[in-house]
Design a protein around this motif. Structure first.
Motif, PDB file in Angstrom:
ATOM      1  N   LYS A 107      -0.615  -9.034   1.335  1.00 56.88           N
ATOM      2  CA  LYS A 107       0.464  -8.352   0.616  1.00 56.88           C
ATOM      3  C   LYS A 107       0.142  -6.892   0.293  1.00 56.88           C
ATOM      4  CE  LYS A 107      -1.086  -9.668  -3.998  1.00 56.88           C
ATOM      5  NZ  LYS A 107      -0.825 -10.418  -5.195  1.00 56.88           N
ATOM      6  N   HIS A 256      -8.247 -14.365 -10.716  1.00 52.63           N
ATOM      7  CA  HIS A 256      -7.871 -12.963 -10.477  1.00 52.63           C
ATOM      8  C   HIS A 256      -7.327 -12.441 -11.796  1.00 52.63           C
ATOM      9  CE1 HIS A 256      -6.184  -9.382  -8.608  1.00 52.63           C
ATOM     10  NE2 HIS A 256      -5.021  -9.663  -9.163  1.00 52.63           N
ATOM     11  N   SER A 259      -5.037  -6.305 -10.994  1.00 53.83           N
ATOM     12  CA  SER A 259      -5.391  -5.228 -10.079  1.00 53.83           C
ATOM     13  C   SER A 259      -5.960  -4.051 -10.872  1.00 53.83           C
ATOM     14  CB  SER A 259      -4.123  -4.806  -9.342  1.00 53.83           C
ATOM     15  OG  SER A 259      -4.440  -4.090  -8.186  1.00 53.83           O
ATOM     16  N   GLY A 297      -9.036  -6.541  -7.724  1.00 53.48           N
ATOM     17  CA  GLY A 297      -9.115  -5.767  -8.961  1.00 53.48           C
ATOM     18  C   GLY A 297     -10.079  -4.599  -8.914  1.00 53.48           C
ATOM     19  N   GLU A 345     -11.594 -10.671  -3.020  1.00 51.48           N
ATOM     20  CA  GLU A 345     -10.233 -10.489  -2.478  1.00 51.48           C
ATOM     21  C   GLU A 345      -9.741  -9.076  -2.742  1.00 51.48           C
ATOM     22  OE1 GLU A 345      -7.314 -13.192  -3.994  1.00 51.48           O
ATOM     23  OE2 GLU A 345      -8.267 -14.930  -3.107  1.00 51.48           O
ATOM     24  N   SER A 346     -10.640  -8.130  -2.864  1.00 45.34           N
ATOM     25  CA  SER A 346     -10.209  -6.767  -3.183  1.00 45.34           C
ATOM     26  C   SER A 346      -9.342  -6.198  -2.071  1.00 45.34           C
ATOM     27  CB  SER A 346     -11.430  -5.869  -3.379  1.00 45.34           C
ATOM     28  OG  SER A 346     -11.969  -6.171  -4.632  1.00 45.34           O
ATOM     29  N   GLY A 347      -8.239  -5.609  -2.450  1.00 45.23           N
ATOM     30  CA  GLY A 347      -7.335  -5.053  -1.453  1.00 45.23           C
ATOM     31  C   GLY A 347      -7.153  -3.556  -1.638  1.00 45.23           C
ATOM     32  N   ARG A 348      -6.753  -3.181  -2.840  1.00 46.22           N
ATOM     33  CA  ARG A 348      -6.494  -1.778  -3.143  1.00 46.22           C
ATOM     34  C   ARG A 348      -7.672  -0.890  -2.754  1.00 46.22           C
ATOM     35  NH1 ARG A 348      -3.181   0.409  -6.990  1.00 46.22           N
ATOM     36  NH2 ARG A 348      -2.616  -1.674  -7.689  1.00 46.22           N
ATOM     37  N   TYR A 547      -0.229  -1.084  -1.324  1.00 44.65           N
ATOM     38  CA  TYR A 547       0.996  -1.516  -2.030  1.00 44.65           C
ATOM     39  C   TYR A 547       2.209  -0.618  -1.810  1.00 44.65           C
ATOM     40  CZ  TYR A 547      -2.193  -4.705  -4.359  1.00 44.65           C
ATOM     41  OH  TYR A 547      -3.124  -5.672  -4.602  1.00 44.65           O
TER      42      TYR A 547
HETATM   43  N1  PLP Z   1      -5.881 -11.565  -5.171  1.00 41.87           N
HETATM   44  C1  PLP Z   1      -4.764 -11.883  -5.860  1.00 41.87           C
HETATM   45  C2  PLP Z   1      -4.490 -13.294  -6.189  1.00 41.87           C
HETATM   46  C3  PLP Z   1      -3.877 -10.878  -6.261  1.00 41.87           C
HETATM   47  O1  PLP Z   1      -2.751 -11.189  -6.916  1.00 41.87           O
HETATM   48  C4  PLP Z   1      -4.181  -9.531  -5.921  1.00 41.87           C
HETATM   49  C5  PLP Z   1      -3.311  -8.427  -6.346  1.00 41.87           C
HETATM   50  O2  PLP Z   1      -2.934  -8.251  -7.452  1.00 41.87           O
HETATM   51  C6  PLP Z   1      -5.345  -9.265  -5.210  1.00 41.87           C
HETATM   52  C7  PLP Z   1      -6.172 -10.301  -4.861  1.00 41.87           C
HETATM   53  C8  PLP Z   1      -5.726  -7.864  -4.818  1.00 41.87           C
HETATM   54  O3  PLP Z   1      -5.974  -7.067  -5.893  1.00 41.87           O
HETATM   55  P1  PLP Z   1      -6.468  -5.572  -5.679  1.00 41.87           P
HETATM   56  O4  PLP Z   1      -5.617  -4.984  -4.628  1.00 41.87           O
HETATM   57  O5  PLP Z   1      -6.342  -4.936  -6.974  1.00 41.87           O
HETATM   58  O6  PLP Z   1      -7.899  -5.637  -5.245  1.00 41.87           O
END
Ligand code: PLP
Length: 646
Positions: A107, A256, A259, A297, A345-348, A547
C-alpha cells in the motif's frame, strides 16, 4: 574587476547559501546537491548525479510536460540495502541467534516500477511483500514465489480473501495470514476444512499493544487502536487454533504502532512489550511461533532537523535496527524463548526518498494595481487611509494598522448601505493593501512577531501558481498537514526576489501547499525567483515516494501525472513505457499520465459516448470546433500547457 577565480568562489558561496536557505544541506545531505549551472542534482546510488532541471527540459522538448514524477529505482535499492545492513550489523553486535528480513507493505506505493524494484533485487537482500487487500494479494501472488521471504496477508479478511491466501500458499508462496479479529480465526479454520489443501498458509496474530507511537499516527497504537487483538483475544485465537488442531500453524506475532514514529523511546517500549507477548505465547500456546513482525513506522527526516516532531525522527536507521534487535535479545535472554526471526514492515523509510514531484511555476499572483489618485468629494475614510499610509512607521505600526483596518471595514459597511461610491470602495481596498504591505515590510525588518495582526499580514503574501494538483501529487499535504521539502530546480546562484505561497491549479481553495519542510522552522512562504519569460522555472517536491501516489485523487479531474524512471541505458526498458535518451548513458522510461479522455472514462463518460455526442451536436451546426479537434482534446494532458508570452 574580479578575477574569474574570485567570481566563481562567490558564485559557489551563493549556491551553498541557497542550499542552506531551503534546508537542502540537512534533509538532502545524502542525495541532493547543486551543480555549476546552479541546478539541483539528484544523487542516486550507482548513477551519475542527475541534473533535474535539464531532465525536465529534455522531457518538455520531447512533449512530456510537467507536472511529472521522477523515480530513481537505485534509491530504493540503496535504502533497502541500508536497512538490511543495519539489521545485519545489529544481529552481529547483539549476538542475536536468528535472522532478520524485510517485507514491503504494497500500500505504500503500488506502482509497478516500485514493486518490480523491491521484488526484483537480484544481488541484494531478499525482501518480501505485504498485501492488505485482495488486489494487492493478487499482485503479490502473481509474482514468482520466494522461499526465503514471507508473503504477509493483512487487512480485513472475508472468506474469499482467506481462500486467496490458501491458493497463494499452493502456488508456492510462504504465506502468513495475519489475523486481526476473532471472527477471522473462525473463518480461517472454516476455510482450512473446506477442502484438502496441498499447502496451507501459516497464521500470524496482530497484537494490540499498550505502547503507543508518537507523532501524527500515534492513534494507531495503544488501547483504542483500530487494529489488533487484546491479550484476552490473542489467547482466545490461540485456543481456537489449538482446538482445531492448527496450533502448530501459529508462527508469527505482529504489531504496528503507527507510521512515522518520531521518538526512538516509543520503538523501544513497544518492541519490549511485544517480545514479552511473543515469549509468553510461544511457551504456553504456540510451540512453532518463530517470527516477530515489528511493523513499520521507521521515521523519515523530511525537514532535516533530526528532532522528534511530526516531520522528523530523533534516530537513524542504524539506531532503529539496533534498538529493535537489542530489545528482543534482552527478552530472549531473560525468558529462554526461541529467538524469533525479526521482520520489519517499514515502508515509508524505504520509498519516500526515491521520487521527486516536479511542477512548473507559472506566475506570481496578487500584485498591486497602480494607486488611485485622490478624487474630488472622496469620503473621509479614504482620506484617513491615505494619511495612515503616509505616516505609518516602526514606532506606530500596530496602532496605525488597526486604524487602517477600522477604516477599511467602515468603508465596506458604508458601501453595502449605499453610502459610498464604487470609486471610493476601490480606493479603500487599494490603500488598505498598501498599508498592509508597508506594515509587513516594517514587521519583517524588525524581525519581531506581529501580534494579532499576523493573520492579516499573511494575506499580503504573493502566490505563485504551480502547474499541478495538490490532491493528486501531495495528498498528505492537504489531508493531514504533512510537510515536504520543496526547492526550485534552477537559479541557485541568484538571490530569490519573492517570498511566495504556492497554490495549485485546482478550483479549490484547499489546493495550496500550506507549509514546506525546513530544519529550522517549517516555512509558509518559499523564497523564489520571479519567472523570466520563455524560461521554465520548475519547483520540485522531494521525498514524495511513500503514500502520495497511492493516496492521490483526481479532484477536479486532474489525474495521474507523467512518470519518468531514470535508469542506466543498459537496463531493460519497462513494459508499457517509452524510452528517451538522456545523458551519460542514462535513459528515461516514460509512462504517460492520464489524458482528458481517460479521466472522463473514470467518471463513467467513456470516450465513445463523448465522441458520439460531440458528433451529434456538430451535425448541422455552424461551429468552429471540429470533431477532429475535440478528439485531440480527449487525448490531451489536463494540466496547463506551456505558454509563450504573457
Ligand atoms: N505495517 C502496517 C500494518 C501498516 O499499517 C503500515 C502503515 O501504516 C506499515 C506497515 C508501514 O508503515 P511505514 O510506512 O510507516 O513504515
Amino acid at each position: 574587476m574580479k578575477s574569474h577565480g574570485e567570481q566563481s568562489t562567490s558564485y559557489l558561496d551563493a549556491m551553498h547559501g541557497s542550499l542552506k536557505r531551503y534546508g537542502v544541506d540537512r534533509w538532502g545531505e545524502e542525495f541532493v546537491g547543486v551543480n555549476e549551472a546552479g541546478h539541483i542534482v539528484f544523487r542516486a546510488p550507482e548513477l551519475p548525479p542527475v541534473d533535474l532541471h535539464a531532465l525536465a527540459q529534455t522531457l518538455e522538448a520531447q512533449g512530456v510536460r510537467a507536472p511529472h514524477v521522477v523515480r530513481f529505482p537505485t534509491m530504493i535499492e540503496g535504502r533497502i540495502r541500508r536497512l538490511s545492513e543495519a539489521f545485519a550489523a545489529a544481529v552481529a553486535e547483539n549476538e542475536y541467534p536468528a535472522p532478520c528480513c524485510g517485507v514491503l507493505p504494497i500500500k505504500v506505493n503500488q506502482r509497478r516500477a516500485v514493486i518490480d524494484t523491491v521484488d526484483g533485487l537480484s544481488d541484494g537482500p531478499a525482501f518480501g511483500l505485504e498485501a492488505g487487500s485482495k488486489p494487492e494479494l493478487l499482485l503479490a501472488m502473481s509474482r514468482p514465489p520466494r522461499a526465503e521471504v514471507p508473503l504477509l496477508v493483512n487487512g480485513f479478511k472475508d472468506r474469499e480473501f482467506i481462500r486467496m491466501a490458501y491458493h497463494a500458499a499452493e502456488l508456492g508462496h510462504r504465506v502468513v495470514v495475519v489475523l486481526e479479529s476473532l471472527r477471522e480465526v473462525t473463518r480461517f479454520i472454516a476455510v482450512a476444512r473446506e477442502q484438502a489443501w496441498k499447502q496451507q498458509p501459516d497464521v500470524g496474530v496482530r497484537a494490540k499493544l499498550y505502547s503507543r507511537g508518537s507523532g501524527r499516527w500515534q492513534a494507531s497504537g495503544g488501547e483504542a487502536a483500530k487494529f489488533g487483538l487484546t491479550t484476552l483475544e490473542l489467547l482466545a485465537v490461540a485456543r481456537a487454533l489449538r482446538d482445531a488442531g492448527l496450533a502448530d500453524r501459529l508462527a508469527l506475532l505482529h504489531f504496528h504502532i503507527g507510521s512515522q514514529i518520531t521518538r526512538i523511546k516509543h520503538i523501544k517500549t513497544a518492541v519490549r512489550e511485544a517480545a514479552r507477548l511473543y515469549s509468553g505465547l510461544q511457551a504456553d500456546y504456540a510451540p512453532n511461533l518463530r517470527s516477530l513482525d515489528v511493523g513499520g513506522g521507521l521515521g523519515v527526516d523530511y525537514d532535516g532537523s533530526r528532532a522528534s516532531h511530526a516531520s522528523s525522527a530523533n534516530y537513524t536507521v542504524e539506531e532503529y535496527a539496533n534498538q529493535v534487535v537489542f530489545e528482543v535479545m534482552e527478552v530472549v535472554r531473560e525468558t529462554g524463548a526461541v529467538a524469533p526471526r525479526i521482520i520489519t514492515e517499514s515502508g515509508r523509510a524505504l520509498l519516500a526518498h526515491h521520487a521527486v514531484t516536479v511542477a512548473d511555476l507559472r506566475e506570481v499572483q496578487g500584485g498591486l494595481l497602480p494607486a488611485q489618485e485622490p478624487r474630488e468629494g472622496e469620503h473621509r475614510v479614504i482620506a484617513q487611509l491615505r494619511e495612515t499610509l503616509e505616516f505609518i512607521s516602526a514606532s506606530n505600526y500596530e496602532e496605525y494598522f488597526h486604524d487602517a483596518l477600522d477604516c477599511r471595514d467602515e468603508a465596506l459597511q458604508l458601501f453595502s448601505s449605499g453610502n459610498l461610491h464604487l470609486e471610493d470602495r476601490a480606493a479603500a481596498e487599494g490603500l488598505f493593501a498598501r498599508v498592509r504591505l508597508a506594515t509587513k515590510a516594517i514587521v519583517d525588518g524588525l524581525g519581531r512577531p506581529a501580534g494579532d495582526i499576523v493573520d492579516h499580514l499573511a494575506v499580503a503574501n504573493c502566490k505563485y501558481l504551480a502547474n499541478f494538483s495538490v490532491f493528486q501529487s501531495l495528498p498528505d499535504a492537504w489531508g493531514i498537514d504533512q510537510v515536504f521539502p520543496a526547492v526550485p530546480l534552477s537559479r541557485h546562484g541568484e538571490r530569490p526576489t519573492v517570498h511566495s505561497e504556492v497554490i495549485d491549479i485546482t478550483c479549490d481553495s484547499d489546493g495550496c501547499v500550506p507549509r514546506f519542510a525546513h530544519p529550522k522552522e517549517n516555512l509558509s512562504v518559499l523564497p523564489l525567483h520571479e519567472r523570466r519569460d520563455a524560461e521554465p522555472y520548475y519547483l520540485a517536491f522531494f521525498m514524495t515516494g511513500a503514500y502520495q501516489e497511492s493516496l492521490s485523487n483526481d479532484h477536479n479531474l486532474f489525474g495521474r501525472t507523467h512518470e519518468v524512471v531514470v535508469r542506466r541505458e543498459t537496463e531493460p526498458q519497462a513494459e508499457g513505457t517509452r524510452r528517451l535518451h538522456f545523458v551519460d548513458g542514462l535513459a528515461l522510461d516514460v509512462r504517460d499520465g492520464d489524458t482528458n479522455g481517460v479521466l472522463l472514462a473514470k467518471v463513467d463518460f467513456d470516450r465513445k459516448s463523448i465522441e458520439g455526442s460531440l458528433r451529434e451536436r456538430h451535425a448541422g451546426q455552424e461551429t468552429t470546433l471540429g470533431v477532429a479537434w475535440s478528439v485531440d482534446l480527449l487525448d490531451a494532458y489536463p494540466y496547463l500547457s506551456r505558454t509563450q508570452g504573457p
